[in-house]
Design a protein around this motif. Sequence first.
Motif, PDB file in Angstrom:
ATOM      1  N   THR A   1     109.393  83.799   0.467  1.00 58.24           N
ATOM      2  CA  THR A   1     108.834  84.397   1.094  1.00 58.24           C
ATOM      3  C   THR A   1     108.532  84.235   2.331  1.00 58.24           C
ATOM      4  OG1 THR A   1     107.962  83.091  -0.992  1.00 58.24           O
ATOM      5  CG2 THR A   1     106.162  83.507   0.609  1.00 58.24           C
ATOM      6  N   ALA A   2     108.457  83.183   3.069  1.00 62.67           N
ATOM      7  CA  ALA A   2     108.956  83.677   4.507  1.00 62.67           C
ATOM      8  C   ALA A   2     110.004  84.923   5.394  1.00 62.67           C
ATOM      9  CB  ALA A   2     109.411  82.290   5.317  1.00 62.67           C
TER      10      ALA A   2
ATOM     11  N   LEU B   1     107.603  87.733   5.102  1.00 61.83           N
ATOM     12  CA  LEU B   1     106.396  87.777   6.276  1.00 61.83           C
ATOM     13  C   LEU B   1     106.964  88.538   6.719  1.00 61.83           C
ATOM     14  CD1 LEU B   1     104.641  84.652   4.945  1.00 61.83           C
ATOM     15  CD2 LEU B   1     103.620  87.015   4.389  1.00 61.83           C
ATOM     16  N   TYR B   2     108.240  87.398   7.154  1.00 64.54           N
ATOM     17  CA  TYR B   2     109.065  88.113   8.742  1.00 64.54           C
ATOM     18  C   TYR B   2     108.874  89.908   8.596  1.00 64.54           C
ATOM     19  CZ  TYR B   2     109.387  83.527  10.109  1.00 64.54           C
ATOM     20  OH  TYR B   2     109.013  82.623  10.504  1.00 64.54           O
TER      21      TYR B   2
ATOM     22  N   SER C   1     106.509  91.778   9.134  1.00 61.90           N
ATOM     23  CA  SER C   1     105.470  92.014  10.347  1.00 61.90           C
ATOM     24  C   SER C   1     106.693  92.363  11.769  1.00 61.90           C
ATOM     25  CB  SER C   1     105.571  90.916  11.297  1.00 61.90           C
ATOM     26  OG  SER C   1     105.158  89.547  10.512  1.00 61.90           O
TER      27      SER C   1
ATOM     28  N   ARG D   1     105.143  96.794  11.368  1.00 63.87           N
ATOM     29  CA  ARG D   1     103.723  96.719  11.632  1.00 63.87           C
ATOM     30  C   ARG D   1     104.053  97.857  12.686  1.00 63.87           C
ATOM     31  NH1 ARG D   1      99.474  94.886  11.273  1.00 63.87           N
ATOM     32  NH2 ARG D   1      99.006  95.514  13.524  1.00 63.87           N
TER      33      ARG D   1
ATOM     34  N   GLU E   1     116.238  82.146   7.254  1.00 65.07           N
ATOM     35  CA  GLU E   1     115.360  82.134   6.188  1.00 65.07           C
ATOM     36  C   GLU E   1     116.623  82.402   4.752  1.00 65.07           C
ATOM     37  OE1 GLU E   1     113.204  79.992   5.247  1.00 65.07           O
ATOM     38  OE2 GLU E   1     113.550  79.579   7.527  1.00 65.07           O
TER      39      GLU E   1
ATOM     40  N   MET F   1      92.149 101.532  11.018  1.00 64.60           N
ATOM     41  CA  MET F   1      92.671 100.119  12.113  1.00 64.60           C
ATOM     42  C   MET F   1      91.737  99.610  12.772  1.00 64.60           C
ATOM     43  SD  MET F   1      95.659  98.774  12.681  1.00 64.60           S
ATOM     44  CE  MET F   1      97.047  99.501  11.462  1.00 64.60           C
TER      45      MET F   1
ATOM     46  N   ARG G   1      90.224  97.157  11.842  1.00 63.08           N
ATOM     47  CA  ARG G   1      91.168  95.756  11.694  1.00 63.08           C
ATOM     48  C   ARG G   1      91.167  94.951  12.936  1.00 63.08           C
ATOM     49  NH1 ARG G   1      95.759  96.159   8.207  1.00 63.08           N
ATOM     50  NH2 ARG G   1      96.481  96.784  10.201  1.00 63.08           N
ATOM     51  N   GLN G   2      91.039  96.007  13.671  1.00 67.12           N
ATOM     52  CA  GLN G   2      90.849  95.167  14.844  1.00 67.12           C
ATOM     53  C   GLN G   2      90.231  94.470  15.333  1.00 67.12           C
ATOM     54  OE1 GLN G   2      92.733  98.150  17.404  1.00 67.12           O
ATOM     55  NE2 GLN G   2      95.210  98.020  16.666  1.00 67.12           N
TER      56      GLN G   2
ATOM     57  N   ALA H   1     109.022  76.891   7.862  1.00 65.90           N
ATOM     58  CA  ALA H   1     109.558  78.576   8.056  1.00 65.90           C
ATOM     59  C   ALA H   1     108.232  79.271   7.575  1.00 65.90           C
ATOM     60  CB  ALA H   1     111.371  78.694   7.164  1.00 65.90           C
ATOM     61  N   LEU H   2     107.298  78.697   6.510  1.00 66.16           N
ATOM     62  CA  LEU H   2     106.951  78.767   6.006  1.00 66.16           C
ATOM     63  C   LEU H   2     105.600  79.129   6.828  1.00 66.16           C
ATOM     64  CD1 LEU H   2     107.146  80.937   3.271  1.00 66.16           C
ATOM     65  CD2 LEU H   2     105.911  78.697   2.175  1.00 66.16           C
TER      66      LEU H   2
ATOM     67  N   ASP I   1     105.405  79.222  10.129  1.00 65.34           N
ATOM     68  CA  ASP I   1     105.816  80.080  10.666  1.00 65.34           C
ATOM     69  C   ASP I   1     105.510  80.858  10.488  1.00 65.34           C
ATOM     70  OD1 ASP I   1     106.603  79.880  13.818  1.00 65.34           O
ATOM     71  OD2 ASP I   1     107.808  81.472  12.396  1.00 65.34           O
ATOM     72  N   ALA I   2     105.674  81.868   9.062  1.00 65.72           N
ATOM     73  CA  ALA I   2     106.229  83.034   9.250  1.00 65.72           C
ATOM     74  C   ALA I   2     104.579  83.040   8.809  1.00 65.72           C
ATOM     75  CB  ALA I   2     106.772  83.418   8.063  1.00 65.72           C
ATOM     76  N   LEU I   3     104.018  82.713   8.198  1.00 68.18           N
ATOM     77  CA  LEU I   3     101.937  82.871   7.933  1.00 68.18           C
ATOM     78  C   LEU I   3     101.532  83.241   9.300  1.00 68.18           C
ATOM     79  CD1 LEU I   3     101.735  80.906   4.794  1.00 68.18           C
ATOM     80  CD2 LEU I   3     101.456  83.270   4.656  1.00 68.18           C
TER      81      LEU I   3
ATOM     82  N   VAL J   1     102.755  83.842  12.243  1.00 64.90           N
ATOM     83  CA  VAL J   1     103.280  85.455  12.522  1.00 64.90           C
ATOM     84  C   VAL J   1     102.204  86.950  12.108  1.00 64.90           C
ATOM     85  CG1 VAL J   1     104.797  87.368  12.902  1.00 64.90           C
ATOM     86  CG2 VAL J   1     106.050  84.848  13.201  1.00 64.90           C
ATOM     87  N   THR J   2     102.070  86.362  10.118  1.00 59.18           N
ATOM     88  CA  THR J   2     101.801  87.078  10.161  1.00 59.18           C
ATOM     89  C   THR J   2     100.192  87.495  10.501  1.00 59.18           C
ATOM     90  OG1 THR J   2     103.587  87.482   8.346  1.00 59.18           O
ATOM     91  CG2 THR J   2     101.538  88.503   8.036  1.00 59.18           C
TER      92      THR J   2
ATOM     93  N   MET K   1      98.839  86.049  13.232  1.00 56.86           N
ATOM     94  CA  MET K   1      98.412  86.769  14.914  1.00 56.86           C
ATOM     95  C   MET K   1      98.573  88.420  14.477  1.00 56.86           C
ATOM     96  SD  MET K   1     100.551  84.476  17.680  1.00 56.86           S
ATOM     97  CE  MET K   1     102.164  85.934  17.370  1.00 56.86           C
ATOM     98  N   LEU K   2      99.885  88.873  14.065  1.00 65.91           N
ATOM     99  CA  LEU K   2      99.731  90.485  14.693  1.00 65.91           C
ATOM    100  C   LEU K   2      98.715  90.756  13.417  1.00 65.91           C
ATOM    101  CD1 LEU K   2     103.363  90.745  13.653  1.00 65.91           C
ATOM    102  CD2 LEU K   2     102.692  90.612  15.907  1.00 65.91           C
ATOM    103  N   GLU K   3      98.193  90.522  12.857  1.00 67.62           N
ATOM    104  CA  GLU K   3      96.870  90.714  12.851  1.00 67.62           C
ATOM    105  C   GLU K   3      95.538  90.846  13.430  1.00 67.62           C
ATOM    106  OE1 GLU K   3      96.909  93.419   9.334  1.00 67.62           O
ATOM    107  OE2 GLU K   3      99.039  92.954   9.349  1.00 67.62           O
TER     108      GLU K   3
ATOM    109  N   HIS L   1      93.140  84.282  14.730  1.00 67.49           N
ATOM    110  CA  HIS L   1      93.974  83.521  15.480  1.00 67.49           C
ATOM    111  C   HIS L   1      94.434  82.078  14.320  1.00 67.49           C
ATOM    112  CE1 HIS L   1      93.979  78.966  17.291  1.00 67.49           C
ATOM    113  NE2 HIS L   1      94.431  79.794  17.537  1.00 67.49           N
TER     114      HIS L   1
ATOM    115  N   CYS M   1     104.243  86.158  -3.246  1.00 64.62           N
ATOM    116  CA  CYS M   1     104.230  86.500  -1.531  1.00 64.62           C
ATOM    117  C   CYS M   1     103.181  86.893  -1.193  1.00 64.62           C
ATOM    118  CB  CYS M   1     105.689  88.126  -1.066  1.00 64.62           C
ATOM    119  SG  CYS M   1     106.989  86.621  -1.223  1.00 64.62           S
TER     120      CYS M   1
END
Lengths: 381, 100
Positions: A167-168, A171-172, A175, A178, A201, B1, B4-5, B19-20, B22-24, B26-27, B29-31, B34, B95
């Motif tokens: 899953t991680a 998600l990376y 990202s 994008r 991962e 777009m 969404r911004q 890891a999960l 962090d990945a969440l 990042v995702t 944040m990019l969307e 905060h 996912c």
Amino acid sequence: MREMAPSVMEARLASVLDTESDGIIVIDEQAHILVFNKACERLFGFSAEEMIGRNMAMLFAGEEDVRTHNSRFGCAINADDRRINGVGREVKARHRDGTIIPVELAIGVALTLGGRQFIAVLRDLRPRKESEHRLSELQAELARISRISAIAEMGSAIAHELNQPLTALMLYLQSMKRPDDPSSKAKALTLHAMIEKAHTEAERACSIIRRIRKFVEKRGPEHKLVDLRPLIDDAIELAMAGHRHLTRLIRTDDPELPLMSVDPVQFQQVVVNLVRNALEAVSGSEDAKIHVSTRRDSELLELSVEDNGPGIPLEAIDDLFDAFSTFKGSGLGLGLAISRTIAQNHGGDLKFNPGSGGRGTNFMLTLPLQRKLAGEKSMQP
Amino acid sequence: MSERQRVKGEIFLADDDPALRDALSVTFMLEGFHARSFADGASFLAVARESIPDAILLDVKMPGPSGIDILHELHAHRVVRRACFLILNRYGMDCRGDGI
């Protein structure tokens, strides 16, 4: 009965020698062969005619063995060592075609008018070795079936364990795909860093699969000299699948842990089994704790798995190690039976302290620091 | 777009897998969100009792209070009604992250 005629004695002796299933060789003090029975002819591929008068040492493999024989015989001759009489030991015999045959050799001494003679009785150990080998193969196969069954029982926990890094990773990757970076923070995260994280991962998922594959792959019994610590760590990782968030695992090692000769996967199987039992024992309890520790003394190494669960119910203690007995209501009831067999095949044992009354259960796997493995017995006397 | 911004918000997420987490983060944040992440239920609750985010993402199984425990707790504090939405990660979730 009057004294029997020598010819009758001889005839009887000849008949006994020919009927005897073990090889019998009689030699003089210089190790020259005087008698070579039928069983010896079959065992070595030489006829009695060929062998009479020759030195017995030629029938044994390896200079070391020959020397030892001569010195042993010398010893018997000089000191008349009674301990030699009838005491079997394993040596390597050599067939006419060069095949090395493990035999048990027992030596007796006969005092005759013509000087001392030595009677060597040789038992072919191949059938016994073969059945030992077969037994060890069957035990290895049973142990593997039990490992597969353990992995099957852990199925959903392992799926979850594997799902985390995947899953991680997704998600990376998502990202990275994008097209734009809407915030300044995002720009700081370089693509390279994300690739690194995604890679880590993917590695994590691979190592979970690798661990499982190693655990269940088909293989014969094998013994290697290994450092037990990484094996214990790996086994704990596997056993803790799906339980990491609820149970605290404490790990301590003896600072002077020697390398040990074990079957690595079977050793890990015992650890996985004990840790999984402990996890079941502490499930649902507040402050669930499992302590895995190693300790050595002069003769043995002890691996202890201790939990702070409710202990083993009194009625379950007697048949705890019996196959197909389980008080947990799940599993085949083979785990502890097989774990103890594995321990014993390693020359060790599996013991426990059942706890209860506020104390948890403690299982102790002991392994001798120096030992002879089954099927690995020294051929040297 | 562009729509969404404009939608910026705060998301709290609690998961014991680093890891999960962090990945969440990042995702999200990019969307444009905060994201604040927590390693266990207790540290999450300590903050969530005081400050209510726009969305909450919880892992069911965590050290300390589980996702379900937290849901009950937040419900008692009426946070559930005030937070825009709340998603629970299920055991072995896929996912996409199915919600409740």
